[in-house]
Design an enzyme around this catalytic site. Structure first.
Site, PDB file in Angstrom:
ATOM      1  N   LYS A  81       0.859  -1.186   0.000  1.00 34.43           N
ATOM      2  CA  LYS A  81       0.000   0.000   0.000  1.00 34.43           C
ATOM      3  C   LYS A  81       0.887   1.225   0.000  1.00 34.43           C
ATOM      4  O   LYS A  81       1.999   1.197   0.542  1.00 34.43           O
ATOM      5  CB  LYS A  81      -0.863   0.001   1.263  1.00 34.43           C
ATOM      6  CG  LYS A  81      -2.060   0.908   1.202  1.00 34.43           C
ATOM      7  CD  LYS A  81      -3.260   0.187   0.648  1.00 34.43           C
ATOM      8  CE  LYS A  81      -4.492   1.070   0.641  1.00 34.43           C
ATOM      9  NZ  LYS A  81      -5.682   0.336   0.233  1.00 34.43           N
ATOM     10  N   GLY A 182     -20.986   6.338   6.048  1.00 34.12           N
ATOM     11  CA  GLY A 182     -20.351   6.773   4.802  1.00 34.12           C
ATOM     12  C   GLY A 182     -21.378   6.757   3.683  1.00 34.12           C
ATOM     13  O   GLY A 182     -22.285   5.914   3.671  1.00 34.12           O
ATOM     14  N   GLY A 184     -20.129   7.436   0.351  1.00 36.27           N
ATOM     15  CA  GLY A 184     -19.228   7.624  -0.782  1.00 36.27           C
ATOM     16  C   GLY A 184     -19.397   6.549  -1.830  1.00 36.27           C
ATOM     17  O   GLY A 184     -20.486   5.990  -2.011  1.00 36.27           O
ATOM     18  N   VAL A 186     -18.257   3.357  -2.233  1.00 34.99           N
ATOM     19  CA  VAL A 186     -18.649   1.987  -1.861  1.00 34.99           C
ATOM     20  C   VAL A 186     -20.059   1.987  -1.272  1.00 34.99           C
ATOM     21  O   VAL A 186     -20.925   1.205  -1.696  1.00 34.99           O
ATOM     22  CB  VAL A 186     -17.639   1.382  -0.861  1.00 34.99           C
ATOM     23  CG1 VAL A 186     -18.109   0.020  -0.378  1.00 34.99           C
ATOM     24  CG2 VAL A 186     -16.262   1.257  -1.509  1.00 34.99           C
ATOM     25  N   ALA A 187     -20.296   2.871  -0.308  1.00 37.06           N
ATOM     26  CA  ALA A 187     -21.612   2.899   0.337  1.00 37.06           C
ATOM     27  C   ALA A 187     -22.711   3.185  -0.689  1.00 37.06           C
ATOM     28  O   ALA A 187     -23.798   2.594  -0.616  1.00 37.06           O
ATOM     29  CB  ALA A 187     -21.636   3.958   1.439  1.00 37.06           C
TER      30      ALA A 187
HETATM   31  P1  NAD Z   1     -15.103   7.644  -0.504  1.00 39.28           P
HETATM   32  O1  NAD Z   1     -14.095   8.680  -0.220  1.00 39.28           O
HETATM   33  O2  NAD Z   1     -15.829   7.642  -1.801  1.00 39.28           O
HETATM   34  O3  NAD Z   1     -16.243   7.677   0.635  1.00 39.28           O
HETATM   35  C1  NAD Z   1     -15.966   7.709   1.988  1.00 39.28           C
HETATM   36  C2  NAD Z   1     -17.024   8.580   2.636  1.00 39.28           C
HETATM   37  O4  NAD Z   1     -16.923   8.450   4.058  1.00 39.28           O
HETATM   38  C3  NAD Z   1     -16.887  10.065   2.310  1.00 39.28           C
HETATM   39  O5  NAD Z   1     -18.115  10.546   1.786  1.00 39.28           O
HETATM   40  C4  NAD Z   1     -16.554  10.705   3.670  1.00 39.28           C
HETATM   41  O6  NAD Z   1     -17.095  11.998   3.812  1.00 39.28           O
HETATM   42  C5  NAD Z   1     -17.208   9.724   4.623  1.00 39.28           C
HETATM   43  N1  NAD Z   1     -16.698   9.746   5.995  1.00 39.28           N
HETATM   44  C6  NAD Z   1     -15.433   9.927   6.439  1.00 39.28           C
HETATM   45  N2  NAD Z   1     -15.402   9.859   7.778  1.00 39.28           N
HETATM   46  C7  NAD Z   1     -16.669   9.623   8.196  1.00 39.28           C
HETATM   47  C8  NAD Z   1     -17.279   9.451   9.467  1.00 39.28           C
HETATM   48  N3  NAD Z   1     -16.559   9.510  10.587  1.00 39.28           N
HETATM   49  N4  NAD Z   1     -18.611   9.221   9.521  1.00 39.28           N
HETATM   50  C9  NAD Z   1     -19.355   9.152   8.397  1.00 39.28           C
HETATM   51  N5  NAD Z   1     -18.832   9.321   7.155  1.00 39.28           N
HETATM   52  C10 NAD Z   1     -17.514   9.558   7.064  1.00 39.28           C
HETATM   53  O7  NAD Z   1     -14.384   6.258  -0.219  1.00 39.28           O
HETATM   54  P2  NAD Z   1     -14.821   4.807  -0.717  1.00 39.28           P
HETATM   55  O8  NAD Z   1     -14.069   4.488  -1.957  1.00 39.28           O
HETATM   56  O9  NAD Z   1     -16.302   4.695  -0.691  1.00 39.28           O
HETATM   57  O10 NAD Z   1     -14.179   3.898   0.443  1.00 39.28           O
HETATM   58  C11 NAD Z   1     -14.830   3.760   1.692  1.00 39.28           C
HETATM   59  C12 NAD Z   1     -14.049   2.781   2.548  1.00 39.28           C
HETATM   60  O11 NAD Z   1     -13.946   1.520   1.869  1.00 39.28           O
HETATM   61  C13 NAD Z   1     -12.596   3.174   2.871  1.00 39.28           C
HETATM   62  O12 NAD Z   1     -12.259   2.670   4.141  1.00 39.28           O
HETATM   63  C14 NAD Z   1     -11.791   2.445   1.814  1.00 39.28           C
HETATM   64  O13 NAD Z   1     -10.468   2.220   2.242  1.00 39.28           O
HETATM   65  C15 NAD Z   1     -12.567   1.169   1.742  1.00 39.28           C
HETATM   66  N6  NAD Z   1     -12.374   0.450   0.481  1.00 39.28           N
HETATM   67  C16 NAD Z   1     -12.686   1.048  -0.687  1.00 39.28           C
HETATM   68  C17 NAD Z   1     -12.508   0.341  -1.873  1.00 39.28           C
HETATM   69  C18 NAD Z   1     -12.861   0.925  -3.216  1.00 39.28           C
HETATM   70  O14 NAD Z   1     -12.824   0.179  -4.199  1.00 39.28           O
HETATM   71  N7  NAD Z   1     -13.227   2.211  -3.307  1.00 39.28           N
HETATM   72  C19 NAD Z   1     -12.001  -0.961  -1.834  1.00 39.28           C
HETATM   73  C20 NAD Z   1     -11.723  -1.553  -0.610  1.00 39.28           C
HETATM   74  C21 NAD Z   1     -11.913  -0.821   0.558  1.00 39.28           C
END
Ligand code: NAD
Length: 349
Positions: A81, A182, A184, A186-187
């Protein structure tokens, strides 16, 4: 910390590279945990850390997580990473991305980079001008590549379905209450799929507009970020940042299942026991969230098409079932069972 080797998060990492590029101001770390299974694959995170030592800890923990994730997903990739240390304004310049690309290229394919929090497909395209050891690049319709987020979402959604069946006896998510931390990438994907099945969604994000937009789109309810984990829900799905399940939060959970895409959800290994003792079904994060890296790996290695990717992601629920079965059979918590399986796969069992 006294030294990197004494850090509790140092786990025989093969390489930890500190990068400083004077001209662009880039400060970054590339951590290679294990290359036992192949070239090391893992995204690059762009994040403002209060202390630079926090970035080191993040790189160590995230890279070990990638070793486990890639091994458990059956991929021909080791685990690594990178983190880029952003300033408080989160200034990201083309020069910084170019310098990071040169650092990846200098490792000559030992480390393959891709998107993580704070990095877009456009950023990875910029990095790819300096190195070919990059995935998650823009692709045409039907080709393998692009944003890993939707693939991660698909795997997390399938994992939630498997957990709902096992813990709640539900064949579909219709009427199942899911609390999403969240809103974002993934959510959002999880919410859309679950809403299509008729799930009831509570959504929180520290970016209130983002939470509102997603809730409006999927017919969900916005809840406060500091309450979402503790709602009375069938499933709590952490999809923001890590270390949210700890000594303080676990006793306050009022859910049957914790299943979400965020990396490193457990603050410490003891939290795996804490959640197990509460009788909550936990989907180990790096198993359920492997969809994105499955897509990245298939793109980089070039060993399949979009159907291959889908098939590999659809194997995630079966892996979770194996872990949960072993957890029941041995009385050990699901996270520890998964870690042991992963360590055996990377030759450290
Ligand atoms: P993203 O940046 O699109 O979304 C993350 C969201 O979480 C943002 O909208 C942010 O404002 C919100 N957030 C941050 N802190 C918060 C809190 N305390 N309470 C509520 N919301 C909060 O990121 P993503 O790509 O959706 O990734 C989300 C998680 O999944 C991360 O931990 C990332 O490492 C993990 N992940 C992502 C992927 C991928 O393919 N994108 C793959 C594996 C793991």
């Amino acid at each position: 910390m006294d030294s990197l080797w004494d850090s509790p998060d140092f786990d025989e990492h093969e390489l930890v590279q500190f990068i400083h590029d004077r001209e662009s101001g880039l400060r970054a770390l590339i951590a290679i945990h294990s290359s036992h299974l192949g070239p090391v694959g893992g995204g690059v995170r762009f994040w403002h850390y209060a202390k630079s030592g926090d970035a080191v800890v993040d790189a160590l923990r995230l890279s070990r997580g990638m070793s486990y994730k890639n091994a458990m997903a059956g991929l021909p990739l080791g685990g690594g990473k990178a983190v880029i240390l952003a300033d408080s304004q989160r200034t990201k310049t083309p020069e910084m991305l170019a310098a990071f690309g040169r650092a990846v290229e200098a490792l000559a394919g030992r480390y393959v980079t891709a998107e993580d929090v704070g990095m877009s497909v456009a950023d990875l395209s910029a990095i790819s001008k300096q190195t070919r050891h990059v995935a998650g690049l823009p692709v045409g319709e039907g080709e393998v590549g692009g944003d890993p987020g939707p693939h991660t979402s698909y795997g997390v959604y399938l994992g939630i379905c498997a957990a709902a069946k096992r813990a709640l006896g539900r064949d579909s998510l219709a009427g199942v209450h899911i609390a999403l931390q969240g809103a974002g990438s993934v959510a959002g994907g999880v919410a859309r799929r679950a809403a299509a099945d008729g799930a009831r969604l509570s959504i929180a994000d520290i970016d209130g507009d983002r939470a509102r937009r997603l809730a409006d789109e999927v017919g969900g309810t916005v809840v406060a970020p500091d309450e979402v984990l503790f709602l009375e829900a069938d499933v709590v799905s952490p999809n923001a940042l890590g270390a949210i399940l700890d000594e303080q939060s676990i006793p306050r959970l009022r859910t049957t299942v914790v299943a979400g895409g965020a990396n490193n959800q457990l603050a410490t290994p003891e939290d795996g026991d804490r959640i197990h003792q509460r009788g909550i079904l936990y989907a180990p994060d790096y198993v359920i969230n492997a969809g994105g890296i499955i897509n990245v790996s298939t793109e980089y290695v070039g060993d399949g098409d979009a159907d291959t990717v889908r098939g590999r992601i659809e194997a995630i629920p079966g892996r979770l079932e194996t872990i949960w079965d072993e957890s029941i059979a041995t009385g050990r918590n699901a996270a520890a069972v998964a870690d042991d399986m992963a360590r055996r796969l990377i030759g450290r069992g």
